[in-house]
Design an enzyme around this catalytic site. Structure first.
Site, PDB file in Angstrom:
ATOM      1  CE  LYS A  11     -26.300  55.092  48.364  1.00 28.52           C
ATOM      2  NZ  LYS A  11     -26.538  55.289  49.824  1.00 28.52           N
ATOM      3  CE1 TYR A  51     -30.818  51.966  49.661  1.00 33.08           C
ATOM      4  CE2 TYR A  51     -31.694  53.409  47.956  1.00 33.08           C
ATOM      5  CZ  TYR A  51     -30.618  52.904  48.666  1.00 33.08           C
ATOM      6  OH  TYR A  51     -29.339  53.328  48.383  1.00 33.08           O
ATOM      7  CG  ASN A 114     -24.087  56.828  52.151  1.00 34.38           C
ATOM      8  OD1 ASN A 114     -24.656  56.761  51.063  1.00 34.38           O
ATOM      9  ND2 ASN A 114     -24.387  56.035  53.165  1.00 34.38           N
ATOM     10  CG  HIS A 117     -26.423  50.259  47.366  1.00 36.34           C
ATOM     11  ND1 HIS A 117     -27.115  50.092  48.540  1.00 36.34           N
ATOM     12  CD2 HIS A 117     -26.524  49.077  46.688  1.00 36.34           C
ATOM     13  CE1 HIS A 117     -27.632  48.859  48.562  1.00 36.34           C
ATOM     14  NE2 HIS A 117     -27.289  48.227  47.450  1.00 36.34           N
ATOM     15  CD  GLU A 128     -29.300  45.430  46.919  1.00 32.62           C
ATOM     16  OE1 GLU A 128     -28.106  45.632  46.612  1.00 32.62           O
ATOM     17  OE2 GLU A 128     -29.739  45.570  48.088  1.00 32.62           O
TER      18      GLU A 128
HETATM   19  P1  IDP Z   1     -25.807  50.895  53.720  1.00 33.85           P
HETATM   20  O1  IDP Z   1     -25.955  51.787  52.505  1.00 33.85           O
HETATM   21  O2  IDP Z   1     -24.469  51.100  54.383  1.00 33.85           O
HETATM   22  O3  IDP Z   1     -26.125  49.448  53.456  1.00 33.85           O
HETATM   23  P2  IDP Z   1     -28.410  51.083  55.015  1.00 33.85           P
HETATM   24  O4  IDP Z   1     -28.652  50.972  56.487  1.00 33.85           O
HETATM   25  O5  IDP Z   1     -28.847  49.956  54.139  1.00 33.85           O
HETATM   26  O6  IDP Z   1     -26.870  51.422  54.796  1.00 33.85           O
HETATM   27  O7  IDP Z   1     -29.156  52.418  54.543  1.00 33.85           O
HETATM   28  C1  IDP Z   1     -29.359  52.704  53.187  1.00 33.85           C
HETATM   29  C2  IDP Z   1     -29.028  54.152  52.928  1.00 33.85           C
HETATM   30  O8  IDP Z   1     -29.989  54.984  53.577  1.00 33.85           O
HETATM   31  C3  IDP Z   1     -27.681  54.595  53.487  1.00 33.85           C
HETATM   32  O9  IDP Z   1     -26.604  54.329  52.624  1.00 33.85           O
HETATM   33  C4  IDP Z   1     -27.881  56.084  53.671  1.00 33.85           C
HETATM   34  O10 IDP Z   1     -27.730  56.779  52.431  1.00 33.85           O
HETATM   35  C5  IDP Z   1     -29.347  56.162  54.083  1.00 33.85           C
HETATM   36  N1  IDP Z   1     -29.499  56.173  55.539  1.00 33.85           N
HETATM   37  C6  IDP Z   1     -29.421  55.108  56.374  1.00 33.85           C
HETATM   38  N2  IDP Z   1     -29.639  55.471  57.640  1.00 33.85           N
HETATM   39  C7  IDP Z   1     -29.885  56.798  57.605  1.00 33.85           C
HETATM   40  C8  IDP Z   1     -30.201  57.769  58.615  1.00 33.85           C
HETATM   41  O11 IDP Z   1     -30.305  57.465  59.814  1.00 33.85           O
HETATM   42  N3  IDP Z   1     -30.363  59.064  58.183  1.00 33.85           N
HETATM   43  C9  IDP Z   1     -30.258  59.423  56.867  1.00 33.85           C
HETATM   44  N4  IDP Z   1     -29.977  58.539  55.880  1.00 33.85           N
HETATM   45  C10 IDP Z   1     -29.791  57.256  56.255  1.00 33.85           C
HETATM   46 MG    MG Z   2     -27.940  48.578  52.911  1.00 28.02          MG
END
Ligand code: IDP
Ligand code: MG
Length: 155
Positions: A11, A51, A114, A117, A128
């Site tokens: 990312k 997304y 984070n 992905h 994807e």
């Molecule tokens: P993942 O990346 O571990 O699969 P997902 O639930 O698919 O997690 O969420 C996609 C991305 O959206 C996450 O990697 C993170 O960057 C962001 N994200 C998810 N939940 C939150 C939140 O509650 N606050 C802020 N960003 C979030």
């Molecule tokens: Mg995800």
């Protein structure tokens, strides 16, 4: 044990902090084969496809702003149980809950930045990969050193 393909993205935060090499190394060292790789500056349209499942959630606007803020490295990663194993190597979505030794625990400051992905299922991976790669941009027809050694030993 299945040979799977998954979609991985480094990312914007990790690209901006110069962590491309270190993150790619985590997957290569584990034995995964990178069969597609490119840098792409994600548009809001691509972000909406990627997304799709998060459209309407409170964090969605900030997620799109973040993922379009600088380029990502898009990858197709192949190997044993790649979907789950890649997510294991990445660590929990919130870096504060991620196990030490995972990418997110070691490199990521916040849930919103984070660093990586990884697809959450074989079906998501197919979808994807199709968003980011044309079939001809995937290069599966070569052998890793380990595959060559296995071939040699079975002669
Ligand atoms: P993942 O990346 O571990 O699969 P997902 O639930 O698919 O997690 O969420 C996609 C991305 O959206 C996450 O990697 C993170 O960057 C962001 N994200 C998810 N939940 C939150 C939140 O509650 N606050 C802020 N960003 C979030
Ligand atoms: Mg995800």
């Amino acid at each position: 044990m299945n040979i799977e393909r998954t979609f991985v993205a480094i990312k914007p935060d990790a690209v901006q902090r110069g962590l491309i090499g270190k993150i790619v190394t985590r997957f290569e060292e584990k034995g995964f084969k990178i069969i597609g790789m490119k840098m792409i500056h994600v548009t809001p349209e691509i972000a909406a496809k990627h997304y799709e499942e998060h459209i309407g959630k409170p964090f969605y606007p900030s997620l799109v702003k973040f993922i379009t803020s600088a380029p990502i490295i898009a990858m197709v990663v192949e190997g044993i149980d790649a979907v789950n194993e890649v997510r294991h190597i990445m660590g929990a979505t919130n870096p504060q809950n991620a196990d030490v030794g995972t990418i997110r625990a070691d490199f990521s400051p916040l849930m919103s930045t984070n660093s990586v992905h990884g697809s959450d299922s074989v079906q998501s991976a197919e979808r994807e990969i199709g968003i980011y790669f044309k079939p001809e941009e995937i290069c599966p027809n070569w052998k890793t050193m380990m595959e060559l050694i296995i071939d040699e030993q079975s002669k």
